[in-house]
Scaffold this active site. Structure first.
Site, PDB file in Angstrom:
ATOM      1  N   CYS A  48       2.061  -1.619  15.314  1.00  0.00           N
ATOM      2  CA  CYS A  48       1.941  -1.292  13.930  1.00  0.00           C
ATOM      3  C   CYS A  48       1.277  -2.665  13.123  1.00  0.00           C
ATOM      4  CB  CYS A  48       3.039  -1.237  13.587  1.00  0.00           C
ATOM      5  SG  CYS A  48       3.455  -0.781  11.523  1.00  0.00           S
ATOM      6  N   CYS A  58       7.084  -6.526   7.168  1.00  0.00           N
ATOM      7  CA  CYS A  58       8.156  -5.659   8.104  1.00  0.00           C
ATOM      8  C   CYS A  58       8.633  -6.713   9.260  1.00  0.00           C
ATOM      9  CB  CYS A  58       7.852  -4.496   8.814  1.00  0.00           C
ATOM     10  SG  CYS A  58       9.084  -3.572   9.542  1.00  0.00           S
ATOM     11  N   GLU A 106       0.794  -1.188  -0.064  1.00  0.00           N
ATOM     12  CA  GLU A 106       0.067  -0.108  -0.015  1.00  0.00           C
ATOM     13  C   GLU A 106       0.714   1.488  -0.116  1.00  0.00           C
ATOM     14  OE1 GLU A 106      -4.095  -1.468   2.135  1.00  0.00           O
ATOM     15  OE2 GLU A 106      -2.434  -0.628   3.658  1.00  0.00           O
ATOM     16  N   CYS A 162       3.418   8.631   0.584  1.00  0.00           N
ATOM     17  CA  CYS A 162       4.224   7.783   1.549  1.00  0.00           C
ATOM     18  C   CYS A 162       4.239   6.318   0.915  1.00  0.00           C
ATOM     19  CB  CYS A 162       3.066   7.835   2.817  1.00  0.00           C
ATOM     20  SG  CYS A 162       3.774   6.589   4.104  1.00  0.00           S
ATOM     21  N   CYS A 203       6.850  -4.073  15.492  1.00  0.00           N
ATOM     22  CA  CYS A 203       6.247  -3.095  16.598  1.00  0.00           C
ATOM     23  C   CYS A 203       4.993  -3.264  17.179  1.00  0.00           C
ATOM     24  CB  CYS A 203       6.595  -1.690  15.970  1.00  0.00           C
ATOM     25  SG  CYS A 203       8.173  -1.053  15.425  1.00  0.00           S
ATOM     26  N   CYS A 259      -0.869   6.614  10.173  1.00  0.00           N
ATOM     27  CA  CYS A 259       0.470   6.000  10.626  1.00  0.00           C
ATOM     28  C   CYS A 259       0.306   4.737  11.522  1.00  0.00           C
ATOM     29  CB  CYS A 259       1.042   6.981  11.788  1.00  0.00           C
ATOM     30  SG  CYS A 259       2.622   6.546  12.422  1.00  0.00           S
TER      31      CYS A 259
END
Length: 358
Positions: free
Chosen positions: A120, A113, A93, A106, A117, A331
């Site tokens: 996230c 990933c 995305e 962005c 975290c 975010c």
């Protein structure tokens, strides 16, 4: 997608190897770069200052390598989220954030990933592969607003420095005269602080840098950011203090605020002490709730008190406006894993343009 190699994403040195392999004049590499990066052509046949015969030779093994998004969604605040398919049939995305005088894209650098975290959704997806320079640049070239973009931030899916070689190629193409010829001041790379690659980035690029910090306390940061174990934030800050940030290159720290976790004035004091002597800014970010995470966002009052304390200590601090939350574009909310929570129309008048079945 085709089995041909893509010209979009190649540096000038790589393009020179291509023309040498095809038996074309050496100057053809510069012509190809001009057509791909400046004139933004979609096909080799559009490169009209290259002979028909030479275009045919080039087309045997190569294509431009541009492809559209599968779909996009538009938020009530104008933010647009794009869905792209990668060469290996994975999904990523990208988010375009419009402002009065800016259009910021962005971009993602990985599928998922490794950093995991706690707060996230991309991290909860796990790691599914690095993107190539072609797949990163295609996001920039293939959104509807491509011609109007003013800034690019590497804050989408993935840890950019964990995919450093492709990031480096992308940044070269974006800033080189043969490529997009952008000023590095239009580009920001965000990282949790992958220290060995961070030093290379600082030495080899002039793009802006954003560090995801989220807590100045080692154990607390470790509890939400496993990367703290391998790349302690104190070591990251110590490295940053070896560089001059008083000129045009900008350093910022991203700080997501969680209620009764990292939002006290004690945290603000520790953060100000850690960053003392650095010319930087701190962006305070409201936490956007995600499934199966008990953390809650800090109150407006606590965020303002935190900001005001940092400001009083000489640290430029701002509270970042939340954008695109209603379409899971804010975010920490990007994810393409199966079972991702649906984007509810009840949260906004969403506009959806489905381009293909996926």
């Amino acid at each position: 997608m085709t089995n041909k190699s893509h010209l979009l994403g190649m540096t000038i040195d790589e393009l020179q190897e291509v023309v040498l392999e095809c038996g074309l004049p050496k100057f053809t590499a510069k012509q190809i770069a001009d057509w791909v990066y400046k004139k933004r052509v979609l096909a080799i046949d559009e490169m009209t200052n290259i002979s028909v015969a030479n275009r045919a030779l080039l087309s045997e093994k190569y294509d431009v390598g541009r492809y559209d998004s599968l779909e996009f969604q538009q938020s009530v605040d104008g933010t647009v989220k794009y869905l792209f398919k990668t060469e290996k049939d994975k999904l990523i995305e990208s988010v375009m954030i419009p402002e009065d005088d800016r259009a910021t894209l962005c971009v993602s650098s990985q599928v998922g990933c490794k950093m995991n975290c706690l707060f996230c959704m991309t991290g909860k997806q796990g790691f599914n592969g690095n993107l190539t320079a072609n797949e990163i640049l295609n996001q920039i070239y293939s959104v509807r607003e491509a011609e109007d973009l003013t800034n690019v931030v590497f804050m989408g899916m993935g840890e950019p420095l964990d995919n450093y070689e492709e990031l480096k190629k992308t940044l070269e193409i974006m800033t080189a005269n043969y490529g997009m010829a952008w000023s590095p001041k239009r580009i920001t790379v965000s990282t949790t602080g992958v220290t060995p690659k961070l030093k290379r980035f600082l030495d080899e690029s002039n793009a802006h840098l954003a560090i995801s910090i989220h807590s100045p306390e080692k154990n607390q940061r470790l509890s939400i950011m496993p990367a703290e174990k391998a790349f302690p934030i104190q070591a990251v800050v110590d490295l940053l203090k070896e560089y001059d940030w008083t000129k045009q290159r900008r350093l910022s720290f991203e700080y997501i605020m969680f209620d009764n976790f990292n939002d006290s004035l004690i945290h603000a004091k520790e953060l100000a002490q850690m960053l003392r002597g650095l010319s930087c800014r701190v962006n305070l970010i409201r936490f956007h709730a995600i499934p199966n995470v008990d953390l809650k966002t800090s109150t407006k009052e606590k965020m303002e008190a935190f900001r005001d304390y940092l400001t009083s200590k000489g640290l430029t601090s701002t509270i970042r406006a939340s954008r695109g939350e209603d379409i899971f574009a804010a975010c920490g909310m990007l994810s393409t894993m199966k079972g991702q929570p649906p984007k509810s129309p009840e949260k906004g008048d969403l506009k959806l343009n489905g381009k293909k079945d996926i």
